[in-house]
Design an enzyme around this catalytic site. Structure first.
Site, PDB file in Angstrom:
ATOM      1  N   ASP A 252       0.895  -1.195   0.003  1.00  0.00           N
ATOM      2  CA  ASP A 252       0.125  -0.050   0.026  1.00  0.00           C
ATOM      3  C   ASP A 252       0.756   1.320   0.049  1.00  0.00           C
ATOM      4  OD1 ASP A 252       0.876   0.530   2.494  1.00  0.00           O
ATOM      5  OD2 ASP A 252      -0.579  -0.879   3.471  1.00  0.00           O
TER       6      ASP A 252
ATOM      7  N   TRP B 170      22.375  -7.605  40.023  1.00  0.00           N
ATOM      8  CA  TRP B 170      23.373  -7.915  40.873  1.00  0.00           C
ATOM      9  C   TRP B 170      23.021  -9.316  41.561  1.00  0.00           C
ATOM     10  CZ3 TRP B 170      23.930  -8.578  46.389  1.00  0.00           C
ATOM     11  CH2 TRP B 170      24.973  -8.945  46.648  1.00  0.00           C
TER      12      TRP B 170
ATOM     13  N   ARG C 280      29.742   2.664  45.060  1.00  0.00           N
ATOM     14  CA  ARG C 280      30.718   1.484  45.889  1.00  0.00           C
ATOM     15  C   ARG C 280      31.983   2.594  46.108  1.00  0.00           C
ATOM     16  NH1 ARG C 280      34.399  -3.837  45.422  1.00  0.00           N
ATOM     17  NH2 ARG C 280      33.283  -4.641  47.068  1.00  0.00           N
TER      18      ARG C 280
ATOM     19  N   ASP D  17      38.349  -7.228  37.813  1.00  0.00           N
ATOM     20  CA  ASP D  17      37.193  -6.953  38.271  1.00  0.00           C
ATOM     21  C   ASP D  17      36.489  -5.443  37.891  1.00  0.00           C
ATOM     22  OD1 ASP D  17      34.809  -7.159  39.576  1.00  0.00           O
ATOM     23  OD2 ASP D  17      35.588  -7.432  41.726  1.00  0.00           O
TER      24      ASP D  17
ATOM     25  N   ASP E  49      27.913 -13.169  42.175  1.00  0.00           N
ATOM     26  CA  ASP E  49      28.451 -13.213  43.618  1.00  0.00           C
ATOM     27  C   ASP E  49      27.318 -14.015  44.341  1.00  0.00           C
ATOM     28  OD1 ASP E  49      30.462 -11.486  43.317  1.00  0.00           O
ATOM     29  OD2 ASP E  49      29.432  -9.699  43.758  1.00  0.00           O
TER      30      ASP E  49
HETATM   31  C1  DGJ Z   1      32.951  -8.102  43.227  1.00  0.00           C
HETATM   32  C2  DGJ Z   1      33.311  -9.442  42.795  1.00  0.00           C
HETATM   33  O1  DGJ Z   1      32.425 -10.100  42.219  1.00  0.00           O
HETATM   34  C3  DGJ Z   1      33.667 -10.325  44.166  1.00  0.00           C
HETATM   35  O2  DGJ Z   1      34.052 -11.734  43.829  1.00  0.00           O
HETATM   36  C4  DGJ Z   1      34.950  -9.766  44.825  1.00  0.00           C
HETATM   37  O3  DGJ Z   1      36.117  -9.857  44.109  1.00  0.00           O
HETATM   38  C5  DGJ Z   1      34.892  -8.319  45.487  1.00  0.00           C
HETATM   39  N1  DGJ Z   1      34.186  -7.567  44.081  1.00  0.00           N
HETATM   40  C6  DGJ Z   1      35.995  -7.648  45.719  1.00  0.00           C
HETATM   41  O4  DGJ Z   1      35.828  -6.358  45.936  1.00  0.00           O
END
Ligand code: DGJ
Length: 739
Positions: free
Chosen positions: A86, A203, A448, A483, A553
């Site tokens: 169309d 998390w 953090r 990390d 974690d």
């Molecule tokens: C986040 C990680 O996932 C943990 O296993 C650990 O290493 C902490 N950081 C340390 O600050």
């Protein structure tokens, strides 16, 4: 002799290498990339998959086919655009174009959107030419007026997985600003009723599998956080209206290889065409290309199978093992590691770590990793990040004595780092406050208690390389746990001209990759774990340069069943770090040590408990489980995974792993909570040879069948029964082929 040295010598390694070479040699023959001149189309065959793209009568690249492998070239005809339906949906809007610019009459998610300095924002791509070299197909396209060229790069792997990547080149004399640049679009057969699977969470709750119907409109899964994210993972799968199961049905799946902002758009157009477009996230994206400049997208990998979700995962696992991970299939199995984080938090010191190391060695651990807290003024998350020198109170003689001790105990030593971050309370930040991403005069949001270093800057990149290189060289490190514990905010790069500041989204990740690649080439024995507050940086870009990832974690064994199940849809168990930790856990839950071990043994095993609190009985049981794990880990890490009972349904989780050579199979069974005194259901095994005879070995006598051997046919069709009681009971059955 440490694990590292030991494995340098082991015959197993050479066996794996030769297995990999044989597989690679026979697999390469399965790949074919060719052009059919009469039909004007290209066919890519690999594994059990065929992918076809062609040129239509308007000289546009058009998607033709993606699915089960086909064999007859005469079946193909040149593609034709779809006629206009169309006035409001012209042909260009309904034809499945392989890679479209935002320009002309196109209203769907474009593969690329640009604006030129002269004000034009229209890009219409036409096919120009092609090249096939070393198994790669490159299709050259160009705008109808301007010299803006886009090359589409295709690589078909022997596993039937295709990699798409696009490069834009500005051959004009003016600046071309990219507003969106996607790696490619995947089309499934025309029609509706599709279902989308994807992985989401937060998390402590990563890789939760979600399945939902695809409706008209767009579903976007993405990260705007600067990194891959714990919230969404760049993986998708689609199955059709007849709904695939673990064992049956068509599944199309894929994942981006990018650790920065990414986006995957799943779109059902008004004319029932489902298309998946993915690449750089175009949110806050602006990438100016000066004359002569270019930009390449992240790779977008995808596969297809007619054999259900189980096979989709197995194909992707094999592909990652053979094509993506460092050292590919020849890489050694993951060593059993100990990590001190849950035992000590930031409270690490030489004496305490030595005590833990001695206990870990007694268990049969092969790698000892000291986590956060060893450097600068790092006694909590508030200070020290950025100052990568051992804390003088905790390690008065540096890390040397601890590392020596760990090596004498026969283990590798590994160290935690978080190189991309800085605490405002650190020497690094005091010296270089301008090194963090920020908008001048605006708040610098902390998470953090930390800020993000602008790794996109070359001086920051070079500094990080130097610091890490020195750390690795001085301490002869074989392992880094890398990390990253916060996402990006106020992503300013004030040192650049305004028009270029948003290139940070791309340049940060490219520089990160460069640092890792450079470190790895300088330290060929180095292995790395990618961690980001748990599983926040798990993607094929990272997997190309790290051996393993931290999954979450959350180490609660029951929660882990679902996290690990979701993970296994996209990623191989070989890289999935899983620790046995203490109870009560994350949810204040208590599960038996055997249950915790068996859950962790379904990936790459680690121990994360406080060994100072373990009883002698715990030590005996743990040593036994670790040595058991070593006898099955090649099967778990490199084998074929069959998810027989999902933790998302019912009271049982059952997974089976079959070795690539078929000689061993391992069955893991978990009962969540028994109700009404019900017995465990019959378990039909998968992936065995019907004619073969297998030795059956029960870990703990919970196998109801007391027979010593059984045929593959019996195990798959009659099945096995296990006797589990109460809550969080578990067992393992080992099958070893006798003939
Ligand atoms: C986040 C990680 O996932 C943990 O296993 C650990 O290493 C902490 N950081 C340390 O600050």
């Amino acid at each position: 002799m440490t694990y590292h040295e030991l494995y340098g010598k082991l015959v197993l390694l050479s066996a794996l290498v030769s297995l990999a070479l044989v597989t690679a040699a026979s697999a390469t023959e399965q790949v074919s990339v060719r052009y059919l001149p009469e039909a004007r189309l290209w066919i890519l065959d690999g594994g059990e998959v065929t992918y076809v793209v062609g040129v239509n009568e308007r000289n546009e690249l058009q998607h033709v086919y993606w699915g089960n492998r086909l064999w007859r070239d005469q079946d193909w005809r040149a593609p034709h655009s779809i006629p206009q339906w169309d006035g409001v949906d012209p042909s260009t809007n309904v034809t499945p174009e392989e890679y479209s610019g935002w320009g002309g009459a196109r209203f769907f998610e474009p593969s690329v959107k640009v604006s030129l300095a002269d004000g034009v924002r229209d890009l219409v791509l036409k096919y120009v030419s092609y090249e096939i070299h070393n198994g790669d197909l490159v299709l050259h396209t160009k705008d109808i007026r301007y010299d803006v060229a886009i090359d589409l790069d295709y690589h078909m792997y022997p596993e039937g997985v295709i990699r798409k990547q696009a490069t834009i080149r500005n051959n004009t004399g003016q600046v071309v600003t990219i507003e969106s640049m996607q790696s490619g679009t995947w089309y499934v057969p025309h029609g509706d009723g599709y279902r989308l699977s994807y992985l989401t969470g937060r998390w402590g709750t990563e890789t939760q599998l979600i399945q939902e119907e695809v409706h008209p409109g767009m579903k976007v899964i993405e990260s705007r956080r600067g990194v891959t994210s714990n919230q969404m993972n760049p993986w998708f799968a689609l199955d059709g209206p007849d709904r695939a199961t673990e064992d049956h049905g068509s599944v199309w799946f894929g994942a981006l290889g990018w650790s920065g902002n990414w986006k995957i758009t799943v779109e059902q157009t008004p004319d029932q065409q489902v298309r998946v477009t993915g690449g750089y996230n175009n949110f806050d994206f602006m990438y100016p290309l000066r004359p002569g400049g270019s930009l390449t997208t992240p790779p977008f990998y995808a596969g297809a199978t007619g054999k259900g979700f189980g096979e989709a995962s197995r194909v992707f696992h094999r592909f990652q093992n053979s094509e993506i991970l460092p050292r590919r299939s020849a890489g050694r199995p993951r060593p059993v590691l100990y990590n001190s984080w849950e035992a000590t938090g930031f409270n690490v010191d030489e004496a305490g770590q030595m005590v833990l190391a001695e206990k870990a060695a007694r268990l049969g651990v092969e790698r000892f990793v000291m986590d956060d807290g060893w450097f600068g003024e790092r006694n909590s998350s508030r200070a020290g990040l950025g100052d990568w020198i051992p804390n003088a109170q905790k390690f008065p003689n540096g890390l040397g004595p601890l590392i020596e001790r760990v090596k004498k105990l026969g283990m590798d030593f590994g160290l935690w780092v978080e190189p991309e971050m800085v605490n405002p309370d650190s020497n690094l930040y005091r010296e270089h406050p301008d090194w963090v991403i920020n908008f001048p005069g605006r708040p610098r949001t902390e998470a953090r208690n930390q800020l993000v270093l602008n790794v996109a800057r070359d001086d920051v990149k070079e500094y990080l390389f130097r610091v890490l290189d020195q750390l690795i060289s001085t301490n002869d490190l074989h392992f880094l746990k890398w990390d990253l514990n916060r996402h990006f905010t106020e992503p300013g790069w004030p040192e650049l001209p305004i028009a270029e500041q948003r290139t940070l989204w791309v340049q940060y990740t490219n520089n990160l990759y460069e640092i890792i690649d450079h470190l790895r080439s300088k330290h060929p024995n180095l292995e790395i774990e990618s961690c980001s507050s748990g599983g926040g940086r798990v993607d094929l870009g990272m997997l190309n340069r790290v051996e393993q990832v931290w999954t979450s974690d959350n180490t609660d064994a029951f929660d882990r069943l679902r996290i690990q199940e979701g993970f296994s849809y996209a990623y191989t168990p070989r890289i999935m770090m899983a620790w046995v930790t203490d109870v009560p856990s994350f949810n204040d839950r208590r599960t038996p040590l055997q249950y915790r071990f068996l859950v962790a043994m379904m990936g790459a095993l680690g121990i994360g408990g406080n060994l100072n609190k373990w009883s002698e009985e715990d030590f005996i049981q743990a040593s036994h489980m670790i040595s058991y794990y070593k006898s099955i880990r090649v099967t778990v890490q490199y084998g074929d995974l069959y998810r027989l009972f999902s933790p998302r349904q019912g009271s049982f989780t059952v997974n089976q792993y079959v070795a690539r050579d078929g000689k061993q199979a391992v069955l893991f069974v978990f009962q969540h909570a028994q109700q009404y005194g019900r017995a465990a259901p019959t378990i039909h095994l998968h992936g065995l040879d019907e004619r073969a005879i297998y030795h059956l070995k029960s870990l703990d006598g919970k196998l109801a069948e007391k027979m010593e051997t059984a045929s593959g046919a019996y195990l798959m069709h009659h099945g096995l029964t296990v006797e589990l009681k109460g809550d969080f009971d578990s067992t393992l059955v080992l099958m070893e082929r006798t003939n």
